[in-house]
Design a protein around this motif. Sequence first.
Motif, mmCIF file in Angstrom:
data_model
loop_
_atom_site.group_PDB
_atom_site.id
_atom_site.type_symbol
_atom_site.label_atom_id
_atom_site.label_comp_id
_atom_site.label_asym_id
_atom_site.label_seq_id
_atom_site.Cartn_x
_atom_site.Cartn_y
_atom_site.Cartn_z
ATOM 1 N N PHE A 30 34.269 -29.924 34.615
ATOM 2 C CA PHE A 30 34.954 -29.280 35.623
ATOM 3 C C PHE A 30 34.669 -27.516 35.556
ATOM 4 O O PHE A 30 35.200 -26.796 36.374
ATOM 5 C CB PHE A 30 36.639 -29.280 35.278
ATOM 6 C CG PHE A 30 36.711 -28.858 33.701
ATOM 7 C CD1 PHE A 30 36.798 -27.425 33.503
ATOM 8 C CD2 PHE A 30 36.791 -29.656 32.676
ATOM 9 C CE1 PHE A 30 36.858 -27.113 32.138
ATOM 10 C CE2 PHE A 30 36.787 -29.098 31.498
ATOM 11 C CZ PHE A 30 37.001 -27.651 31.245
ATOM 12 N N CYS A 31 33.658 -27.548 34.866
ATOM 13 C CA CYS A 31 33.402 -25.997 34.871
ATOM 14 C C CYS A 31 32.253 -25.592 35.838
ATOM 15 O O CYS A 31 31.061 -26.120 35.873
ATOM 16 C CB CYS A 31 32.748 -25.912 33.371
ATOM 17 S SG CYS A 31 32.258 -24.134 32.768
ATOM 18 N N GLY A 48 30.702 -18.706 27.081
ATOM 19 C CA GLY A 48 30.126 -19.740 26.888
ATOM 20 C C GLY A 48 29.805 -20.005 25.570
ATOM 21 O O GLY A 48 29.643 -19.034 24.703
ATOM 22 N N LEU A 49 29.264 -21.271 25.275
ATOM 23 C CA LEU A 49 28.853 -21.557 23.609
ATOM 24 C C LEU A 49 27.491 -21.256 23.604
ATOM 25 O O LEU A 49 26.735 -22.221 23.936
ATOM 26 C CB LEU A 49 29.247 -22.862 23.299
ATOM 27 C CG LEU A 49 30.691 -23.229 23.246
ATOM 28 C CD1 LEU A 49 30.780 -24.616 23.227
ATOM 29 C CD2 LEU A 49 31.899 -22.407 22.593
ATOM 30 N N CYS A 52 25.693 -21.797 27.933
ATOM 31 C CA CYS A 52 26.925 -22.716 27.268
ATOM 32 C C CYS A 52 25.972 -24.034 26.917
ATOM 33 O O CYS A 52 25.472 -24.706 27.716
ATOM 34 C CB CYS A 52 27.993 -23.172 28.016
ATOM 35 S SG CYS A 52 29.161 -23.989 26.822
ATOM 36 N N LYS A 69 33.691 -31.599 24.225
ATOM 37 C CA LYS A 69 34.504 -30.648 23.659
ATOM 38 C C LYS A 69 35.341 -31.240 22.538
ATOM 39 O O LYS A 69 35.119 -32.711 22.268
ATOM 40 C CB LYS A 69 35.853 -30.574 24.905
ATOM 41 C CG LYS A 69 35.419 -29.130 25.378
ATOM 42 C CD LYS A 69 36.690 -28.522 26.002
ATOM 43 C CE LYS A 69 35.958 -27.245 26.697
ATOM 44 N NZ LYS A 69 36.486 -26.717 27.894
ATOM 45 N N PHE A 78 31.265 -22.597 35.646
ATOM 46 C CA PHE A 78 30.829 -21.136 35.174
ATOM 47 C C PHE A 78 29.709 -21.120 34.279
ATOM 48 O O PHE A 78 28.810 -20.362 34.216
ATOM 49 C CB PHE A 78 32.039 -20.469 34.154
ATOM 50 C CG PHE A 78 31.970 -19.513 33.380
ATOM 51 C CD1 PHE A 78 31.688 -18.111 33.580
ATOM 52 C CD2 PHE A 78 31.851 -19.764 31.809
ATOM 53 C CE1 PHE A 78 31.428 -17.090 32.991
ATOM 54 C CE2 PHE A 78 31.793 -19.028 31.008
ATOM 55 C CZ PHE A 78 31.501 -17.584 31.548
ATOM 56 N N SER A 79 29.456 -22.269 33.517
ATOM 57 C CA SER A 79 28.268 -22.192 32.702
ATOM 58 C C SER A 79 27.003 -22.357 33.067
ATOM 59 O O SER A 79 26.950 -23.028 34.214
ATOM 60 C CB SER A 79 28.610 -23.381 31.561
ATOM 61 O OG SER A 79 28.494 -24.482 32.070
ATOM 62 N N ASN A 135 27.480 -26.790 25.988
ATOM 63 C CA ASN A 135 28.529 -27.777 26.531
ATOM 64 C C ASN A 135 27.966 -28.106 28.094
ATOM 65 O O ASN A 135 27.739 -27.063 28.655
ATOM 66 C CB ASN A 135 29.869 -27.554 26.254
ATOM 67 C CG ASN A 135 30.017 -28.149 24.932
ATOM 68 O OD1 ASN A 135 29.568 -28.457 24.228
ATOM 69 N ND2 ASN A 135 31.480 -27.923 24.693
ATOM 70 N N ALA A 136 28.512 -29.185 28.624
ATOM 71 C CA ALA A 136 28.577 -29.354 30.125
ATOM 72 C C ALA A 136 29.753 -29.970 30.568
ATOM 73 O O ALA A 136 29.691 -31.172 31.017
ATOM 74 C CB ALA A 136 27.238 -30.038 30.565
ATOM 75 N N CYS A 137 30.754 -29.274 30.349
ATOM 76 C CA CYS A 137 32.058 -29.674 30.796
ATOM 77 C C CYS A 137 32.191 -30.022 32.438
ATOM 78 O O CYS A 137 31.750 -29.381 33.108
ATOM 79 C CB CYS A 137 33.388 -28.823 30.616
ATOM 80 S SG CYS A 137 33.314 -28.642 28.749
HETATM 81 S S1 SF4 Z 1 32.039 -22.455 29.430
HETATM 82 FE FE1 SF4 Z 1 33.697 -23.667 28.378
HETATM 83 S S2 SF4 Z 1 34.526 -24.985 29.974
HETATM 84 FE FE2 SF4 Z 1 32.380 -24.274 30.711
HETATM 85 S S3 SF4 Z 1 30.995 -25.829 29.904
HETATM 86 FE FE3 SF4 Z 1 31.092 -24.394 28.209
HETATM 87 S S4 SF4 Z 1 32.719 -25.150 26.837
HETATM 88 FE FE4 SF4 Z 1 32.799 -26.140 28.819
#
Ligand code: SF4
Length: 367
Positions: free
Chosen positions: A78-79, A118-119, A72, A198, A81-82, A74-76
Amino acid sequence: MDGAGMDTDLQTLLSDAAGGHRISEADALRLFGIRDRDLWKIAAAADEKRENVVGNAVTYVRNQNINVTNLCVNACGFCGFSKKPGDEGIYFHDRQAIEEKSRLAKSRGVSEICTVSGLHPAFTAQSYIDVYRWICEAAPGVHLHAGNPMEVAYAARQSSMSTKEVLSQMKAAGLASMCGTAAEILVDPIREKICPQKISTEEWIRIIREAHHLGIPTTATIMYGHCESDADRVRHLAILRQIQDETLGFTEFVPLSFVHMNTPIYRAGLARAGATGREDGLMVAVSRLFLDNFRNIQVSWVKEGIKMAQLGLLAGANDLGGTMYEESISKGAGATNTDYLDPAEMQRVAEDIGRSLCRRTTLYKKA
Ligand code: SF4
């Protein structure tokens, strides 16, 4: 005002709300602040309202998740998973793997396949459209519940298209309903803390409205228990209620309790260790009372565990979500027992509180 006066006031508020009156944001804020045994009164009023609105069945959907990739851009915060390029544990399912998983899902008798990912840095709008088409062709007749406003915005950006165009093409490829995730808390200063890359609140709302206007229903979610205040939660619920007034496009509301263990914001000391039991209970109950234009409130056994989920069913919720083969987003954040919940266990939990279990489709028809 003395204690007895406050009590009468609360009773009136709760009986009005249980009877179908719309409560204000100030009322909801007051309810979120309750810390004593009045919590049970709020839960009882919400349970009564649930019974009035949707009856006594506890519903669930037989579904399977397919997360295409955990890579992904992004680097949220709270995540859990990515992954970033070079990290251990990156996966990417190609066409063949996606088709195999879809066929397996169909053979298991699921009525819904859900896919969010993921993106991926190389994804374009066409990548999403292809994935949706592969799933629908490999599992004909299965409802595709996929994407979210962040993925739609990302696909549009990657392919220089409008989000409306992306949604239309996704729908043509088989998208039957969209996940209302990526909402987190719809208050920009909180989003800047927990997921600065986001889409903004405004963009989330715009894309959800576009989906609803194109005939793509969505769920509505909140991710709570990190660094938001009660007032932020109320603002979020008010936004959802307003959209629902306009479009009636939300199928259900799903409160998602923050799973903190493996997340960057918790490790950095920027978030609490998740919501407490009081907060989990109040989130369901206050949502039922405040969201007077939603029929369905779901409790997430994936996030809360089945015991808290059962209590949620006594506090205004009517739905247990999906059986979920292959859940990996909450697992990545540190939740356990997220892979599959046997309907027999759902039935035990429902019957234990005098309710019956009823299998549903994604759009809440009898399955
Ligand atoms: S998978 Fe979704 S929540 Fe996790 S970092 Fe990427 S955009 Fe954010």
